[in-house]
Design a protein around this motif. Structure first.
Motif, PDB file in Angstrom:
ATOM      1  N   VAL B  36     -54.401  14.657-104.574  1.00 24.51           N
ATOM      2  CA  VAL B  36     -54.964  13.317-105.017  1.00 24.51           C
ATOM      3  C   VAL B  36     -55.620  13.493-106.659  1.00 24.51           C
ATOM      4  CG1 VAL B  36     -56.606  11.547-104.627  1.00 24.51           C
ATOM      5  CG2 VAL B  36     -55.676  12.987-102.509  1.00 24.51           C
ATOM      6  N   GLU B  37     -54.650  12.788-107.471  1.00 17.31           N
ATOM      7  CA  GLU B  37     -54.994  13.097-109.041  1.00 17.31           C
ATOM      8  C   GLU B  37     -56.014  11.879-109.431  1.00 17.31           C
ATOM      9  OE1 GLU B  37     -50.382  14.375-109.764  1.00 17.31           O
ATOM     10  OE2 GLU B  37     -50.851  12.425-109.531  1.00 17.31           O
ATOM     11  N   ILE B  38     -56.134  10.832-108.723  1.00 17.95           N
ATOM     12  CA  ILE B  38     -56.916   9.793-109.203  1.00 17.95           C
ATOM     13  C   ILE B  38     -57.305   8.879-107.849  1.00 17.95           C
ATOM     14  CG2 ILE B  38     -55.176   8.095-109.530  1.00 17.95           C
ATOM     15  CD1 ILE B  38     -56.481   7.204-112.280  1.00 17.95           C
ATOM     16  N   VAL B  39     -58.552   8.309-107.939  1.00 15.95           N
ATOM     17  CA  VAL B  39     -58.917   7.496-106.763  1.00 15.95           C
ATOM     18  C   VAL B  39     -59.235   6.115-107.146  1.00 15.95           C
ATOM     19  CG1 VAL B  39     -59.641   9.268-105.198  1.00 15.95           C
ATOM     20  CG2 VAL B  39     -61.296   8.337-106.895  1.00 15.95           C
ATOM     21  N   GLU B  40     -59.194   4.869-106.323  1.00 15.00           N
ATOM     22  CA  GLU B  40     -59.639   3.709-106.688  1.00 15.00           C
ATOM     23  C   GLU B  40     -60.800   3.499-105.803  1.00 15.00           C
ATOM     24  OE1 GLU B  40     -57.264   0.356-108.244  1.00 15.00           O
ATOM     25  OE2 GLU B  40     -57.159  -0.020-106.160  1.00 15.00           O
ATOM     26  N   TRP B  41     -61.787   2.664-106.068  1.00 16.85           N
ATOM     27  CA  TRP B  41     -63.007   2.366-105.307  1.00 16.85           C
ATOM     28  C   TRP B  41     -63.207   0.792-105.519  1.00 16.85           C
ATOM     29  CZ3 TRP B  41     -65.489   2.551-101.349  1.00 16.85           C
ATOM     30  CH2 TRP B  41     -66.442   2.293-100.950  1.00 16.85           C
ATOM     31  N   SER B  42     -63.084   0.147-104.451  1.00 17.64           N
ATOM     32  CA  SER B  42     -63.557  -1.198-104.411  1.00 17.64           C
ATOM     33  C   SER B  42     -64.946  -1.377-104.203  1.00 17.64           C
ATOM     34  CB  SER B  42     -62.882  -1.949-103.216  1.00 17.64           C
ATOM     35  OG  SER B  42     -61.397  -2.221-103.750  1.00 17.64           O
ATOM     36  N   VAL B  58     -66.886  12.235-103.330  1.00 14.20           N
ATOM     37  CA  VAL B  58     -65.466  12.135-104.237  1.00 14.20           C
ATOM     38  C   VAL B  58     -65.669  11.023-105.451  1.00 14.20           C
ATOM     39  CG1 VAL B  58     -63.431  10.657-103.767  1.00 14.20           C
ATOM     40  CG2 VAL B  58     -64.229  12.470-102.182  1.00 14.20           C
ATOM     41  N   LEU B  59     -66.579  10.024-105.215  1.00  6.16           N
ATOM     42  CA  LEU B  59     -66.733   9.245-106.191  1.00  6.16           C
ATOM     43  C   LEU B  59     -67.429   9.776-107.771  1.00  6.16           C
ATOM     44  CD1 LEU B  59     -68.155   6.085-104.403  1.00  6.16           C
ATOM     45  CD2 LEU B  59     -65.822   6.110-105.496  1.00  6.16           C
ATOM     46  N   ARG B  60     -68.066  10.692-107.441  1.00  4.35           N
ATOM     47  CA  ARG B  60     -68.741  11.506-108.502  1.00  4.35           C
ATOM     48  C   ARG B  60     -68.020  12.329-109.215  1.00  4.35           C
ATOM     49  NH1 ARG B  60     -74.409  10.465-108.434  1.00  4.35           N
ATOM     50  NH2 ARG B  60     -75.205   9.652-106.545  1.00  4.35           N
ATOM     51  N   ASP B  61     -67.196  13.128-108.345  1.00  2.00           N
ATOM     52  CA  ASP B  61     -66.372  13.965-108.850  1.00  2.00           C
ATOM     53  C   ASP B  61     -65.142  13.384-109.627  1.00  2.00           C
ATOM     54  OD1 ASP B  61     -67.500  15.945-107.277  1.00  2.00           O
ATOM     55  OD2 ASP B  61     -66.050  16.302-106.018  1.00  2.00           O
ATOM     56  N   TYR B  62     -64.403  12.278-108.994  1.00  2.82           N
ATOM     57  CA  TYR B  62     -63.495  11.719-109.985  1.00  2.82           C
ATOM     58  C   TYR B  62     -64.137  10.893-111.268  1.00  2.82           C
ATOM     59  CZ  TYR B  62     -59.935  13.343-106.870  1.00  2.82           C
ATOM     60  OH  TYR B  62     -58.975  14.016-106.003  1.00  2.82           O
ATOM     61  N   SER B  63     -65.300  10.421-110.931  1.00  2.00           N
ATOM     62  CA  SER B  63     -66.116   9.773-112.007  1.00  2.00           C
ATOM     63  C   SER B  63     -66.118  10.605-113.333  1.00  2.00           C
ATOM     64  CB  SER B  63     -67.577   9.194-111.867  1.00  2.00           C
ATOM     65  OG  SER B  63     -68.055   8.741-112.847  1.00  2.00           O
ATOM     66  N   GLN B  64     -66.618  11.830-112.853  1.00  3.17           N
ATOM     67  CA  GLN B  64     -66.954  12.975-114.108  1.00  3.17           C
ATOM     68  C   GLN B  64     -65.327  13.380-114.599  1.00  3.17           C
ATOM     69  OE1 GLN B  64     -68.961  16.233-112.043  1.00  3.17           O
ATOM     70  NE2 GLN B  64     -70.974  15.032-112.053  1.00  3.17           N
ATOM     71  N   LYS B  65     -64.411  13.431-113.842  1.00  8.19           N
ATOM     72  CA  LYS B  65     -63.064  13.593-114.507  1.00  8.19           C
ATOM     73  C   LYS B  65     -62.427  12.493-115.130  1.00  8.19           C
ATOM     74  CE  LYS B  65     -61.471  15.206-110.701  1.00  8.19           C
ATOM     75  NZ  LYS B  65     -60.516  16.060-109.404  1.00  8.19           N
ATOM     76  N   VAL B  97     -71.662  -0.007-113.096  1.00  9.17           N
ATOM     77  CA  VAL B  97     -70.982   0.778-114.186  1.00  9.17           C
ATOM     78  C   VAL B  97     -71.911   1.964-114.890  1.00  9.17           C
ATOM     79  CG1 VAL B  97     -69.164  -0.903-114.526  1.00  9.17           C
ATOM     80  CG2 VAL B  97     -71.302  -1.163-116.049  1.00  9.17           C
ATOM     81  N   GLN B  98     -73.310   1.516-114.642  1.00  6.83           N
ATOM     82  CA  GLN B  98     -74.271   2.504-115.221  1.00  6.83           C
ATOM     83  C   GLN B  98     -74.260   3.823-114.352  1.00  6.83           C
ATOM     84  OE1 GLN B  98     -77.875   0.364-115.147  1.00  6.83           O
ATOM     85  NE2 GLN B  98     -77.447  -0.933-116.863  1.00  6.83           N
ATOM     86  N   HIS B  99     -73.892   3.937-113.285  1.00 10.39           N
ATOM     87  CA  HIS B  99     -73.984   4.899-112.290  1.00 10.39           C
ATOM     88  C   HIS B  99     -72.316   5.743-112.277  1.00 10.39           C
ATOM     89  CE1 HIS B  99     -77.547   2.861-110.948  1.00 10.39           C
ATOM     90  NE2 HIS B  99     -78.057   4.181-110.455  1.00 10.39           N
ATOM     91  N   LEU B 100     -71.167   4.849-112.422  1.00 10.01           N
ATOM     92  CA  LEU B 100     -69.988   5.569-112.216  1.00 10.01           C
ATOM     93  C   LEU B 100     -69.293   5.113-113.479  1.00 10.01           C
ATOM     94  CD1 LEU B 100     -69.260   5.013-108.372  1.00 10.01           C
ATOM     95  CD2 LEU B 100     -69.910   6.923-109.432  1.00 10.01           C
ATOM     96  N   ARG B 101     -68.555   6.116-113.791  1.00 12.60           N
ATOM     97  CA  ARG B 101     -67.590   5.776-114.759  1.00 12.60           C
ATOM     98  C   ARG B 101     -66.066   5.356-114.520  1.00 12.60           C
ATOM     99  NH1 ARG B 101     -67.414  10.488-119.160  1.00 12.60           N
ATOM    100  NH2 ARG B 101     -66.305  11.647-117.349  1.00 12.60           N
ATOM    101  N   TYR B 102     -65.704   4.157-114.684  1.00 16.58           N
ATOM    102  CA  TYR B 102     -64.444   3.730-114.239  1.00 16.58           C
ATOM    103  C   TYR B 102     -63.784   3.498-115.469  1.00 16.58           C
ATOM    104  CZ  TYR B 102     -66.708   2.099-110.103  1.00 16.58           C
ATOM    105  OH  TYR B 102     -67.374   2.128-108.682  1.00 16.58           O
ATOM    106  N   SER B 103     -62.347   4.096-115.185  1.00 11.96           N
ATOM    107  CA  SER B 103     -61.409   3.988-116.223  1.00 11.96           C
ATOM    108  C   SER B 103     -60.760   2.739-116.775  1.00 11.96           C
ATOM    109  CB  SER B 103     -60.083   5.026-116.237  1.00 11.96           C
ATOM    110  OG  SER B 103     -60.362   6.224-115.653  1.00 11.96           O
ATOM    111  N   HIS B 104     -60.785   2.122-115.711  1.00 12.26           N
ATOM    112  CA  HIS B 104     -60.495   0.265-115.810  1.00 12.26           C
ATOM    113  C   HIS B 104     -60.901  -0.409-114.520  1.00 12.26           C
ATOM    114  CE1 HIS B 104     -56.017   1.045-114.273  1.00 12.26           C
ATOM    115  NE2 HIS B 104     -56.837   0.616-113.250  1.00 12.26           N
TER     116      HIS B 104
END
Lengths: 74, 298
Positions: B36-42, B58-65, B97-104
């Motif tokens: 699983v290279e990327i995840v999406e969160w609604s 999982v959210l924190r890990d993928y946010s950091q990456k 968006v202050q807590h998690l870093r979304y790419s888009h």
């Protein structure tokens, strides 16, 4: 915003609200067909666009009855 | 046209995350195998609810990456009514968006409420000047809060063939002013293809493919509607096997989307029945999807 666009926006808002109400409240497909025909004509649509196939109206009724709830009850 | 991708580094393949414990059980082997290279969160389905420890991690890990995508479901981008729905939603997004870093961050084409109603599944909007104006304003508001690229997903449901044929140009009208991206949902295309008898690739060609950053892949279901004289309607219910036709068009679609960044498999958590082997089906779909993306065949 241009006056005409504002007026069109109000018309669109009314269309959306009424469409949801009809799909949510009505159980008779024939009534829904008539109401949707009128709503889409009022919006300025013409021809077949005013008269969606019954299967799609039926699907929209089911979808809306499942999910749409009056705001006062949500 | 983009060359068919040759390595998995070109386009990331991932999953749409769900809150249900059955989802966690079903997808854990894919994470264990590092697939699983990327995840999406609604994110808005999680507002006001407590995520499990697994989901939170999982959210924190993928946010950091920087491999976390945001996908709202209740903004109602084409809702023409003047209510507090959107401003309230945007206030929550500011916090998000202050807590998690979304790419888009993406949302859906269509409207989900109006007047005195809320609705949790979008309906199509005819392409008018007013509807276009509303959508552009809402996307600009979204972009201002998100501070990352924003986009819209194409809709499955349509009342008529015109809804189907004007959706691509309508999306271009909406996305161009914010240089937004298109999230092309291939199962939504499949639904319209079946419901209106138009080949998938013909429909796909009506969309602004140079704007596609993300693809969605999922399964769905057939509904019988007696009112339609036995006609079925294909629905985007995210509850079954991915149709073969989606895998078949995938290499061609990838080749025509030069900015494609991610492909996400969707499956609703509350439709997973572990006793029926749904976990194995999800894993099989994911592995097949990943193979199709890496090797360019289905």
């Amino acid at each position: 915003m241009e006056l005409s666009v504002q007026t069109d926006r109000e018309k669109m808002a009314k269309y959306q609200a009424e469409l949801l109400r009809v799909l949510h409240e009505e159980t008779n497909l024939s009534v829904v067909q008539q109401e949707v025909l009128k709503l889409r004509k009022d919006l300025g649509l013409t021809g077949d666009r005013c008269n969606p196939e019954p299967r799609f109206l039926d699907a929209a009724m089911e979808l809306t009855k499942k999910w749409a709830v009056p705001k006062s009850k949500s | 046209m983009r060359d068919l991708i040759e390595s998995e580094d070109d386009v990331l393949v991932g999953l749409s995350l769900m809150m249900e414990p059955e989802f966690e059980v079903a997808v854990q082997p894919l994470f264990d195998d590092d697939l699983v290279e990327i995840v999406e969160w609604s994110f808005d389905i999680g507002w006001g609810r407590q995520p499990s420890a697994w989901l939170d991690q999982v959210l924190r890990d993928y946010s950091q990456k920087s491999q976390l995508l945001g996908h709202g479901v209740s903004y109602s981008a084409l809702d023409a009514s003047e209510t507090e729905r959107q401003s309230s939603w945007l206030d929550n997004l500011k916090h998000e968006v202050q807590h998690l870093r979304y790419s888009h961050i993406s949302e859906h084409f269509g409207f989900m409420g109006g007047g005195n109603f809320h609705l949790a599944a979008p309906l199509p909007v005819p392409r008018t000047k007013a509807a276009t104006q509303v959508g552009i304003e809402r996307l600009k508001d979204l972009a201002e809060v998100a501070q990352v690229p924003v986009g819209l997903e194409n809709l499955a449901f349509a009342f008529d063939r015109d809804d189907v044929e004007e959706q691509g140009p309508f999306l271009e009208d909406l996305l161009a002013p914010v240089d937004g991206f298109l999230l092309l949902d291939l199962h939504n295309i499949y639904c319209q293809s079946k419901n209106f008898d138009v080949p998938m690739l013909e429909l796909i060609g009506m969309y602004p493919l140079e704007r596609v950053r993300e693809l969605h892949v999922s399964g769905g279901s057939w509904a019988e509607h007696p009112a339609g004289s036995g006609n079925q309607v294909r629905r985007d219910t995210h509850d079954g096997k991915v149709p073969d036709e989606i895998y078949e068009v995938l290499p061609e679609v990838i080749g025509r989307c030069p900015r494609l960044h991610a492909i996400i498999l969707e499956r609703l958590g509350n439709t997973i029945d572990l006793s029926q082997g749904d976990d194995e089906q999800i894993q099989a779909d994911y592995r097949r999807l990943r193979t199709a993306v890496i090797h360019g065949w289905s």
